[in-house]
Scaffold this motif. Structure first.
Motif, PDB file in Angstrom:
ATOM      1  N   ALA A 263       1.112  -1.274   0.031  1.00 30.64           N
ATOM      2  CA  ALA A 263      -0.149  -0.050   0.005  1.00 30.64           C
ATOM      3  C   ALA A 263       0.513   1.032   0.291  1.00 30.64           C
ATOM      4  O   ALA A 263       0.706   2.378   1.013  1.00 30.64           O
ATOM      5  N   PRO A 264       1.994   1.772  -0.784  1.00 33.18           N
ATOM      6  CA  PRO A 264       2.790   2.640  -1.066  1.00 33.18           C
ATOM      7  C   PRO A 264       2.205   3.944  -1.085  1.00 33.18           C
ATOM      8  O   PRO A 264       2.783   4.311  -0.493  1.00 33.18           O
ATOM      9  N   GLN A 265       1.211   4.130  -1.399  1.00 32.97           N
ATOM     10  CA  GLN A 265       0.312   5.135  -1.516  1.00 32.97           C
ATOM     11  C   GLN A 265      -0.191   6.160  -0.452  1.00 32.97           C
ATOM     12  O   GLN A 265      -0.535   7.508  -0.287  1.00 32.97           O
ATOM     13  N   ARG A 266      -0.378   4.969   0.203  1.00 33.45           N
ATOM     14  CA  ARG A 266      -1.297   5.547   1.702  1.00 33.45           C
ATOM     15  C   ARG A 266       0.598   5.964   2.285  1.00 33.45           C
ATOM     16  O   ARG A 266       1.487   6.049   2.756  1.00 33.45           O
ATOM     17  N   LEU A 267      -0.132   7.078   3.306  1.00 27.29           N
ATOM     18  CA  LEU A 267       0.776   8.359   4.068  1.00 27.29           C
ATOM     19  C   LEU A 267       1.049   7.768   5.139  1.00 27.29           C
ATOM     20  O   LEU A 267      -0.102   7.782   6.712  1.00 27.29           O
ATOM     21  N   SER A 268       1.944   6.509   5.469  1.00 31.09           N
ATOM     22  CA  SER A 268       1.992   6.239   7.157  1.00 31.09           C
ATOM     23  C   SER A 268       3.642   6.705   8.245  1.00 31.09           C
ATOM     24  O   SER A 268       4.266   7.330   6.464  1.00 31.09           O
TER      25      SER A 268
ATOM     26  N   ALA B  93       0.148  12.778  16.952  1.00 24.43           N
ATOM     27  CA  ALA B  93       0.608  11.467  17.952  1.00 24.43           C
ATOM     28  C   ALA B  93      -0.203  10.353  17.837  1.00 24.43           C
ATOM     29  O   ALA B  93       0.772   9.410  17.978  1.00 24.43           O
ATOM     30  N   THR B  94      -2.207  10.164  18.106  1.00 22.13           N
ATOM     31  CA  THR B  94      -1.852   8.858  17.820  1.00 22.13           C
ATOM     32  C   THR B  94      -2.833   8.029  16.393  1.00 22.13           C
ATOM     33  O   THR B  94      -3.402   7.640  16.143  1.00 22.13           O
ATOM     34  N   THR B  95      -2.399   9.082  15.328  1.00 24.99           N
ATOM     35  CA  THR B  95      -2.650   9.042  14.209  1.00 24.99           C
ATOM     36  C   THR B  95      -2.017   8.605  12.986  1.00 24.99           C
ATOM     37  O   THR B  95      -0.503   8.782  12.946  1.00 24.99           O
ATOM     38  N   ALA B  96      -1.513   6.713  13.010  1.00 21.75           N
ATOM     39  CA  ALA B  96      -0.743   6.057  12.373  1.00 21.75           C
ATOM     40  C   ALA B  96      -0.415   6.771  10.355  1.00 21.75           C
ATOM     41  O   ALA B  96       0.429   6.588   9.941  1.00 21.75           O
ATOM     42  N   CYS B  97      -1.996   7.055  10.165  1.00 22.80           N
ATOM     43  CA  CYS B  97      -1.660   6.912   8.964  1.00 22.80           C
ATOM     44  C   CYS B  97      -2.556   8.137   8.000  1.00 22.80           C
ATOM     45  O   CYS B  97      -3.842   8.241   9.225  1.00 22.80           O
ATOM     46  N   LEU B  98      -2.365   9.201   7.958  1.00 21.71           N
ATOM     47  CA  LEU B  98      -3.327  10.094   7.445  1.00 21.71           C
ATOM     48  C   LEU B  98      -4.387  10.035   6.749  1.00 21.71           C
ATOM     49  O   LEU B  98      -5.389  10.512   6.701  1.00 21.71           O
ATOM     50  N   ASP B  99      -4.699   8.543   5.461  1.00 22.45           N
ATOM     51  CA  ASP B  99      -5.454   8.622   5.404  1.00 22.45           C
ATOM     52  C   ASP B  99      -6.140   8.211   5.238  1.00 22.45           C
ATOM     53  O   ASP B  99      -7.886   8.929   5.093  1.00 22.45           O
ATOM     54  N   ASP B 100      -6.645   7.579   6.853  1.00 19.83           N
ATOM     55  CA  ASP B 100      -7.715   7.340   7.386  1.00 19.83           C
ATOM     56  C   ASP B 100      -8.434   8.508   8.119  1.00 19.83           C
ATOM     57  O   ASP B 100      -9.798   7.807   8.169  1.00 19.83           O
ATOM     58  N   LEU B 101      -7.463  10.304   8.345  1.00 19.00           N
ATOM     59  CA  LEU B 101      -8.925  10.753   8.421  1.00 19.00           C
ATOM     60  C   LEU B 101      -9.214  11.522   6.853  1.00 19.00           C
ATOM     61  O   LEU B 101      -9.604  12.588   7.596  1.00 19.00           O
ATOM     62  N   ALA B 102      -8.868  11.279   6.216  1.00 20.08           N
ATOM     63  CA  ALA B 102      -9.270  11.575   4.320  1.00 20.08           C
ATOM     64  C   ALA B 102     -10.474  11.315   4.303  1.00 20.08           C
ATOM     65  O   ALA B 102     -11.693  11.639   3.515  1.00 20.08           O
ATOM     66  N   ARG B 103     -10.493   9.629   4.259  1.00 24.93           N
ATOM     67  CA  ARG B 103     -11.474   8.946   3.637  1.00 24.93           C
ATOM     68  C   ARG B 103     -11.727   7.667   4.090  1.00 24.93           C
ATOM     69  O   ARG B 103     -10.544   6.771   4.780  1.00 24.93           O
ATOM     70  N   PRO B 104     -13.046   6.269   3.740  1.00 28.27           N
ATOM     71  CA  PRO B 104     -12.205   4.999   3.760  1.00 28.27           C
ATOM     72  C   PRO B 104     -11.411   4.680   3.070  1.00 28.27           C
ATOM     73  O   PRO B 104     -10.914   4.619   1.639  1.00 28.27           O
ATOM     74  N   ALA B 105     -11.523   3.115   3.356  1.00 28.90           N
ATOM     75  CA  ALA B 105     -10.521   2.425   2.523  1.00 28.90           C
ATOM     76  C   ALA B 105     -11.411   2.086   1.427  1.00 28.90           C
ATOM     77  O   ALA B 105     -12.541   1.540   1.789  1.00 28.90           O
ATOM     78  N   VAL B 106     -11.108   1.390   0.567  1.00 30.62           N
ATOM     79  CA  VAL B 106     -11.249   0.893  -0.473  1.00 30.62           C
ATOM     80  C   VAL B 106     -11.411  -0.549  -0.321  1.00 30.62           C
ATOM     81  O   VAL B 106      -9.745  -0.939  -0.790  1.00 30.62           O
TER      82      VAL B 106
END
Length: 837
Positions: A106-111, A447-460
């Motif tokens: 999942a290389p495009q996920r901001l982790s 601090a408790t957000t591991a992946c910014l994508d989770d705040l932006a959109r649901p995973a598909v």
């Protein structure tokens, strides 16, 4: 499509076949189409699922897609081309490629590459990639687009006007397997001659990268249209060579293998040898080797008629051979060739790298190893493969030397045209050339957000399909897992039945450990400050201890890998000695440890956080931990199973048994307890998980045995990941005296009516004409047995009715916590012990 439609609509544009006039109109609006497509990301799993489905179809000669595509194969090509495509498109190959080239699936996920910092990195698409494909390789064009898709790009492909429509129809078949339509939005294929420069200019003008396959003339023709700042990716013609030490060139097996390298693909591959270098300065040795090598070449079966040189190539062959024969009179060369002209060995005393006219034509030259770099480095931009033959020390030394000279691959003789999955191409990874490395720096709020994508959109993820499976079904699947995919073996703890075997590849294990690590960050674990004791049970192939060791390793957290042990005093003393402030473990074990060593641990006062797994702390137990022991954070460390790995995680806003789904790994259905249909929103049902991206295993629609309900709305933590609440196991529900009783109901009554904070176990037995239900409670909690019995009868109407109807005898026992039955592997409490026959 009809034959007439195919003949006129030979362009594929975002899901539709169109003709020249429509293609010209759309080319003028290409920038707007690209911007619209890039507005939503392409989920990597969506692409992998579609590619794997197409690969499966291509392996079946009778599949409709295979039959359709076979009609577009170039003349002289057979079904092997489709088999080659199927191998490349398989999930296994593409995930290996992603891991090698972009570091994960999942290389495009901001982790966060370093969990101790709120810095997020990802591989982002460059945007639009224009692919200029060669006209002599059927698979290059579509596979180049697939590489662009793997990097998340929009892709516009130019194929030659002389090519068939294989690329168009293969990519159309791929897009048709994506129900989201995201793949189709990212694919445009145009078929036109290079003379149509206005189309080429319109293709390249909005591009962020242009990939060109071909020689220098082709690259120069395209480079004129590449705008400033656009990345030009050249996949040009290369020269490869073999280098033999004295021992190697006297070995008959080496000569045979080298001859096969020359003749395979008639030297049309960039990795085919055009020159053979000998580690010598002696011309006589070069000429003697040429004689022997000519014999080896003559023994190789002739080329197929379709691979014969065309007139221009024939002219180059004749000219090269004639010049070499003329130089024989100067003592510079010696030419050996087949009477029918099917092969030729051109021995030359001058070491300079010389391109071969191909078609089984090979130069043999002297080049002592001390002259390798100065001789070859001037041609470094053209070098690709070097086959090195010699002793082990020779190969090690010479590999470094030829790489320093400019070669990008070193292989054994006989394997020059062979490759491996994920291999760099011409010294680079293609996916990195089609990507940008991007970063986001955030503050302490994340601090408790591991992946910014989770705040932006649901995973598909693709929707779950297929039959429901239970543990027995999964165990049967495990018996058929390929040994290459079974690299790590775990056994379940056996708390819900006989221990079961679970198999993982190391790649899958790594993905799951990273997911669990992200969940632990969300729960409030701080790898930069927390000092952790891993107190899960270890041994017997049980996975908890080793898994959380791996999770902490990936987080970079400080850990004391102590494991759960019977000597609570020794454990407590180590916690104090090593200044541990965070505990990982099973609730039942941690509860015993804290209470048995309460004086020491309370006086120490350093334990601030508890992360637990495998069981749950009740609300009353949490209150005790906070008020009696000063624990500030009590959260689930993960929710998962041995078969599927981590399934859910708690965030800092979640309590009790509420978890977020690991939505980048799994999909969740909640089905009715009595029928296989979805429950109404918010209702309790069976949790059914489908896990994605497991190598060699298809664990879909697994009825895990737990009950739960979905929670509506977005979590206050901001994550789009769905939430669910665990509500016990199917095994917690007991059929007793004609009634269904639930262990969790007993726990709730004890907690609410008696302020009980200990563990509760139920024993079922036959007792003459009636059944016997015994509630075992911890003596240390100080609740009188009779008072507890009255509370259960008052708070549980069905239980009271069963007792009043003399169908059931109810007993409450106060016992030591150590006397409660537990599974030997995991230490979990057996909530219900049924001894009835």
């Amino acid at each position: 499509m009809t034959e007439a439609e195919i003949s006129t609509n030979h362009h594929y544009w975002q899901g539709a076949f169109i003709g020249d006039e429509e293609a010209a109109r759309r080319l003028a609006t290409l920038p707007a189409a690209v911007e619209a497509a890039l507005a939503a990301p392409l989920a990597t799993e969506t692409l992998l699922a579609a590619c794997d489905a197409l690969a499966t179809a291509l392996r079946d000669p009778a599949h409709p897609a295979t039959v359709r595509l076979a009609g577009h194969l170039p003349a002289g090509e057979d079904a092997d081309v489709l088999t080659e495509l199927a191998a490349f498109l398989s999930r296994e190959e593409l995930t290996r490629k992603l891991r090698r080239e972009l570091g994960g699936t999942a290389p495009q996920r901001l982790s966060r590459p370093d969990a101790r910092e709120t810095v997020y990195e990802a591989w982002a698409p460059v945007g639009l990639v224009a692919h200029i494909a060669p006209g002599n390789a059927a698979t290059v064009a579509p596979l180049s687009v697939v590489e662009g898709l793997l990097a998340g790009n929009v892709n516009v492909l130019k194929t030659s006007s002389a090519d068939t429509l294989l690329a168009q129809h293969l990519l159309a078949e791929l897009a048709a397997l994506d129900p989201t339509g995201a793949i189709a939005e990212r694919v445009v294929v145009l078929r036109f001659p290079s003379s149509r420069q206005e189309w080429l200019k319109l293709m390249c003008a909005p591009a962020d990268a242009v990939a060109v396959w071909g020689g220098e003339a082709a690259v120069e023709g395209v480079a004129a249209h590449v705008p400033p700042g656009c990345r030009l990716v050249e996949w040009g013609h290369k020269i490869s060579f073999a280098y033999l030490t004295q021992d190697a060139w006297h070995d008959a097996g080496t000569l045979t293998a080298l001859a096969e390298d020359v003749c395979r693909y008639e030297q049309q591959a960039c990795s085919s040898p055009q020159v053979v270098y000998l580690d010598t300065e002696d011309a006589d040795e070069v000429f003697a080797f040429a004689e022997r090598f000519a014999t080896a070449l003559a023994a190789v079966p002739p080329a197929a008629p379709a691979e014969a040189p065309d007139p221009a190539e024939e002219a180059e062959l004749t000219t090269t051979e004639m010049i070499a024969r003329l130089e024989e009179h100067l003592g510079l060369t010696r030419v050996l060739s087949a009477p029918d002209g099917s092969w030729r060995v051109l021995a030359d005393t001058r070491p300079a790298l010389t391109a071969s006219p191909l078609h089984r034509s090979v130069w043999v030259k002297p080049l002592p190893r001390k002259r390798l770099i100065p001789t070859l480095r001037p041609m470094r931009r053209y070098l690709q493969t070097a086959a090195v033959a010699g002793g082990r020390t020779d190969i090690a030394e010479l590999s470094g030397t030829v790489l320093a000279a400019g070669a990008t691959r070193v292989t054994p003789v006989g394997a020059m045209t062979a490759g491996y999955s994920g291999e760099p191409h011409d010294g680079v990874y293609a996916l990195q050339r089609y990507s940008r490395r991007v970063a986001v720096q955030a503050d302490e709020r994340f601090a408790t957000t591991a992946c910014l994508d989770d705040l932006a959109r649901p995973a598909v993820l693709p929707p779950p399909t297929g039959p429901l499976r239970d543990k027995a079904d999964v165990q049967e699947l495990n018996r058929h897992v390929d040994r290459r995919d079974a690299e790590l073996y775990f056994r379940s703890g056996g708390s819900t039945g006989a221990p079961a075997l679970s198999l993982f590849s190391y790649d899958d294990y790594d993905v799951q450990m990273h997911a669990a690590a992200r969940g632990l960050l969300a729960a409030g674990y701080d790898p930069a400050r927390d000092r952790t004791a891993n107190l899960f049970y270890c041994g017997g192939m049980y996975g908890s201890f080793i898994s959380f060791f791996s999770i902490l390793e990936r987080l970079g957290g400080v850990q004391m890998p102590m494991a759960a042990g019977p000597d609570h005093r020794a454990t407590a003393e180590m916690l104090v000695a090593h200044e541990v402030d965070t505990l990982f473990g099973m609730p039942s074990y941690l509860w015993q440890l804290l209470h048995e060593e309460a004086d020491l641990l309370r006086s120490y006062g350093g334990i601030r956080k508890i992360f637990y797994g495998g069981e749950h702390f009740t609300a009353e137990q949490r209150r005790t931990l906070e008020q009696t022991f000063g624990i500030e954070v009590v959260h689930s460390i993960t929710y998962g199973s041995t078969d599927l790995g981590p399934l859910g995680y708690q965030c800092v806003e979640s309590g009790g048994s509420v978890h977020h789904l690991h939505a980048d790994l799994h999909t969740l259905e909640i089905l009715d307890i009595d029928s296989d249909r979805p429950v109404e929103p918010g209702k309790t049902g069976r949790l059914v998980f489908t896990t994605h991206a497991r190598r060699g295993q298809d664990i879909g629609r697994y009825v895990i045995g737990d009950l739960g309900r979905a929670l509506p709305g977005r979590c206050p933590c901001g994550s789009h990941s769905p939430r669910f609440e665990l509500l016990g196991r199917l095994g917690d529900v007991m059929r007793v005296a004609t009634y269904f009783l639930n262990h969790r109901r007993f726990v709730a009554i004890a907690e609410e009516s008696l302020r009980y904070s200990g563990e509760t176990q139920i024993l079922l037995a036959n007792s003459g004409p009636r059944e016997q239900l015994t509630v075992r409670m911890e003596r240390a909690a100080g609740v009188p047995a009779e008072e507890a019995r009255e509370a259960f009868l008052a708070g549980y109407p069905e239980l009271r009715t069963a007792v009043e109807e003399r169908l059931l005898d109810l007993t409450v026992e106060a016992v030591d916590g150590a006397a409660l039955e537990r599974t030997p592997t995991s230490g979990k409490l057996r909530t219900v012990v049924d001894t009835r026959s």
